[in-house]
Each structure stands twice: as C-alpha cells, then as structure tokens.
Scaffold this active site. Structure first.
Site, PDB file in Angstrom:
ATOM      1  N   ASP A 184      17.903 -25.259  39.087  1.00  0.00           N
ATOM      2  CA  ASP A 184      17.992 -23.810  39.354  1.00  0.00           C
ATOM      3  C   ASP A 184      17.040 -22.939  38.527  1.00  0.00           C
ATOM      4  OD1 ASP A 184      20.034 -24.913  40.815  1.00  0.00           O
ATOM      5  OD2 ASP A 184      21.622 -23.647  40.018  1.00  0.00           O
ATOM      6  N   ASP A 237      20.085 -22.785  43.626  1.00  0.00           N
ATOM      7  CA  ASP A 237      21.258 -22.050  44.068  1.00  0.00           C
ATOM      8  C   ASP A 237      20.811 -21.316  45.336  1.00  0.00           C
ATOM      9  OD1 ASP A 237      23.918 -21.680  43.211  1.00  0.00           O
ATOM     10  OD2 ASP A 237      23.486 -19.689  42.397  1.00  0.00           O
ATOM     11  N   HIS A 251      22.519 -19.136  48.260  1.00  0.00           N
ATOM     12  CA  HIS A 251      23.745 -18.534  48.793  1.00  0.00           C
ATOM     13  C   HIS A 251      23.515 -17.721  50.065  1.00  0.00           C
ATOM     14  CE1 HIS A 251      25.861 -19.746  45.234  1.00  0.00           C
ATOM     15  NE2 HIS A 251      25.282 -18.893  44.421  1.00  0.00           N
ATOM     16  N   SER A 292      31.180 -16.134  45.659  1.00  0.00           N
ATOM     17  CA  SER A 292      31.020 -15.952  44.213  1.00  0.00           C
ATOM     18  C   SER A 292      30.496 -14.566  43.869  1.00  0.00           C
ATOM     19  CB  SER A 292      30.067 -17.007  43.642  1.00  0.00           C
ATOM     20  OG  SER A 292      28.719 -16.714  43.969  1.00  0.00           O
ATOM     21  N   HIS A 318      23.152 -12.975  43.917  1.00  0.00           N
ATOM     22  CA  HIS A 318      21.993 -13.659  43.334  1.00  0.00           C
ATOM     23  C   HIS A 318      21.610 -14.823  44.233  1.00  0.00           C
ATOM     24  CE1 HIS A 318      25.504 -15.944  41.992  1.00  0.00           C
ATOM     25  NE2 HIS A 318      24.710 -16.990  41.984  1.00  0.00           N
ATOM     26  N   LYS A 331      22.341 -25.833  46.896  1.00  0.00           N
ATOM     27  CA  LYS A 331      23.789 -25.842  46.676  1.00  0.00           C
ATOM     28  C   LYS A 331      24.321 -24.425  46.811  1.00  0.00           C
ATOM     29  CE  LYS A 331      23.256 -25.344  41.746  1.00  0.00           C
ATOM     30  NZ  LYS A 331      23.934 -24.034  41.665  1.00  0.00           N
ATOM     31  N   GLU A 388      32.346 -22.076  46.038  1.00  0.00           N
ATOM     32  CA  GLU A 388      31.472 -22.066  44.868  1.00  0.00           C
ATOM     33  C   GLU A 388      31.009 -23.502  44.693  1.00  0.00           C
ATOM     34  OE1 GLU A 388      29.170 -21.215  43.106  1.00  0.00           O
ATOM     35  OE2 GLU A 388      30.069 -19.565  41.998  1.00  0.00           O
ATOM     36  N   ALA A 445      22.277 -22.960  34.667  1.00  0.00           N
ATOM     37  CA  ALA A 445      22.606 -22.522  33.324  1.00  0.00           C
ATOM     38  C   ALA A 445      23.418 -23.629  32.640  1.00  0.00           C
ATOM     39  CB  ALA A 445      23.447 -21.246  33.393  1.00  0.00           C
ATOM     40  N   CYS A 503      25.785 -24.777  36.123  1.00  0.00           N
ATOM     41  CA  CYS A 503      25.236 -25.866  36.935  1.00  0.00           C
ATOM     42  C   CYS A 503      24.870 -27.099  36.116  1.00  0.00           C
ATOM     43  CB  CYS A 503      24.029 -25.382  37.728  1.00  0.00           C
ATOM     44  SG  CYS A 503      23.517 -26.591  38.935  1.00  0.00           S
TER      45      CYS A 503
HETATM   46  C1  VGL Z   1      24.942 -20.744  38.477  1.00  0.00           C
HETATM   47  C2  VGL Z   1      26.099 -18.832  37.997  1.00  0.00           C
HETATM   48  C3  VGL Z   1      26.168 -18.527  39.318  1.00  0.00           C
HETATM   49  C4  VGL Z   1      24.234 -21.975  38.004  1.00  0.00           C
HETATM   50  C5  VGL Z   1      25.011 -20.455  39.810  1.00  0.00           C
HETATM   51  O1  VGL Z   1      23.533 -22.593  38.829  1.00  0.00           O
HETATM   52  O2  VGL Z   1      24.346 -22.317  36.809  1.00  0.00           O
HETATM   53  N1  VGL Z   1      25.492 -19.936  37.569  1.00  0.00           N
HETATM   54  N2  VGL Z   1      25.613 -19.347  40.227  1.00  0.00           N
HETATM   55 ZN    ZN Z   2      25.312 -18.918  42.276  1.00  0.00          ZN
END
Ligand code: VGL
Ligand code: ZN
Length: 208
Positions: free
Chosen positions: A22, A64, A66, A72, A83, A108, A115, A148, A152
C-alpha cells in the site's frame, strides 16, 4: 568470535519475495489518510526493490482499492476519511516508488461491505488471490514493507504466519498510523510474537 555470528544479516535466496504494501498517494503525508513520515520509507524500500529485481526475485505490490461508499469510510460509519478510491489519483502508487517491469499488483478492500486490512487474500485483476501466486511460484518467505505497520502490514504478516510462511518485516521501510501512540509498538510485538523476524533494511546484506 566471528562478529557475523553476533549480528547475523539476512541473505536473500530462492523462494524469497518482497511484498510492498500500500505505498499509495493517500497514505503519504498530505494525502487523504496521511501517515506521519510515510514518505521516509521510499528510499530504503526502493533500495530493497532494486536488490530483489537484480537477483531475479519476485516483487509483489498490494494496494488499498475501495469503492466510493466503502464501509470503512466515516460517511458509512467507519473509522477513516475516504481514501484509496478505485482509479482516483489518491489510490495511485507514490510516483517515487520503483515498480517492477511487469508488476504483480493485488487489490484489497474492493468489496463495499468488508474491511480488508490483510493483503493475503488480495486479488489481481483476474481474481487470483495473492495466496495462489505464492503457492504457484513456490514463494516461501516474504519480506514485508510499506503502510501501515498497525493495519495492513500487521494483518498481512499475521495471516502469512498462520499459513506457514516465513516473514521478515523491514522495520525502517514501514510506518504506522498510530491512532493510539502505542499502536506501532503493539503491532511490532504481535508480529514478532507470531514468529516474524523484524530487521532493518540495512541488515539485509544488500549494501556494498
Ligand atoms: C489501511 C487504514 C485504512 C492499510 C487501509 O492498508 O494499512 N489502513 N485502510
Ligand atoms: Zn483502506
């Protein structure tokens, strides 16, 4: 005593793959879900990507990805600002990130009602999950880095360990959201507790 025995460095070998998690615009400082110092991972990560490619080892990328009304997002009652919306500029990989010549990209969080912090079952465009690629290419040990640490990276690492993969987390090439200031430490402890090895990219023995 040989100092190498005291400070073992990790050597790359056949069956290793790098999973870049990510590294997207929205997770960089100033992005929609900006992670403090997220941009500081780029330089060490690019060095590792180059080393893997030079040794003809696999480099895999998760993102990521979405739908606009993902569960989320705060408007849907979730914890996050919108995001990494599919096809938006915020969902693009950071422009500085080295991409492999024919990058394998796994998405993903595409399903509106779910989520999905773990990239383990993330899918490529044809629907094949990352887990199938690992099996098919006989990849047994994953080096994990990106964003993060507390979401993830952690969830992916724990899933990989449960499935029996070796995992090496590249700590200086990860950053955490840290909604709670201890989240990063807790994630690192959980990953280590699962049997993942935590190392800095400088301990990879890829530097001249
Ligand atoms: C993530 C927060 C929201 C990640 C994804 O990929 O770590 N963190 N969506
Ligand atoms: Zn996300």
């Amino acid at each position: 005593m040989n100092p190498a025995l005291l400070m073992p460095s990790v050597t790359l070998k056949t069956g290793d793959a790098l999973l870049v998690v990510d590294v997207q615009h929205d997770f960089m400082p100033g992005g929609a879900l900006g992670i403090p110092d997220g941009d500081r991972i780029i330089t060490p990560l690019n060095r590792v990507i180059t080393a893997f490619l030079r040794q003809h080892l696999a480099v895999l990328y998760s993102r990521d990805w979405h739908p606009v009304e993902h569960c989320s997002f705060q408007a849907q009652g979730g914890p996050w600002p919108p995001h990494c919306v599919q096809h938006s500029s915020g969902a693009a990989f950071d422009a500085r990130l080295h991409l492999a010549p024919r990058p394998l990209i796994f998405s993903k969080g595409q399903h509106q009602a779910e989520e999905q912090y773990s990239a383990f079952l993330a899918e490529d465009g044809a629907g094949h999950p990352l887990s199938a690629t690992l099996r098919r290419q006989d990849l047994r040990r994953l080096f994990v880095a990106g964003l993060a640490t507390d979401y993830c990276v952690q969830n992916t690492t724990l899933d990989l360990r449960r499935a029996g993969y070796g995992v090496i987390v590249l700590t200086d090439a990860c950053r955490a959201v840290n909604l709670d200031p201890d989240d990063e430490g807790q994630a690192l402890r959980r990953m280590a507790g699962s049997g993942a090895t935590l190392v800095a990219t400088t301990d990879l023995g890829i530097y001249p």
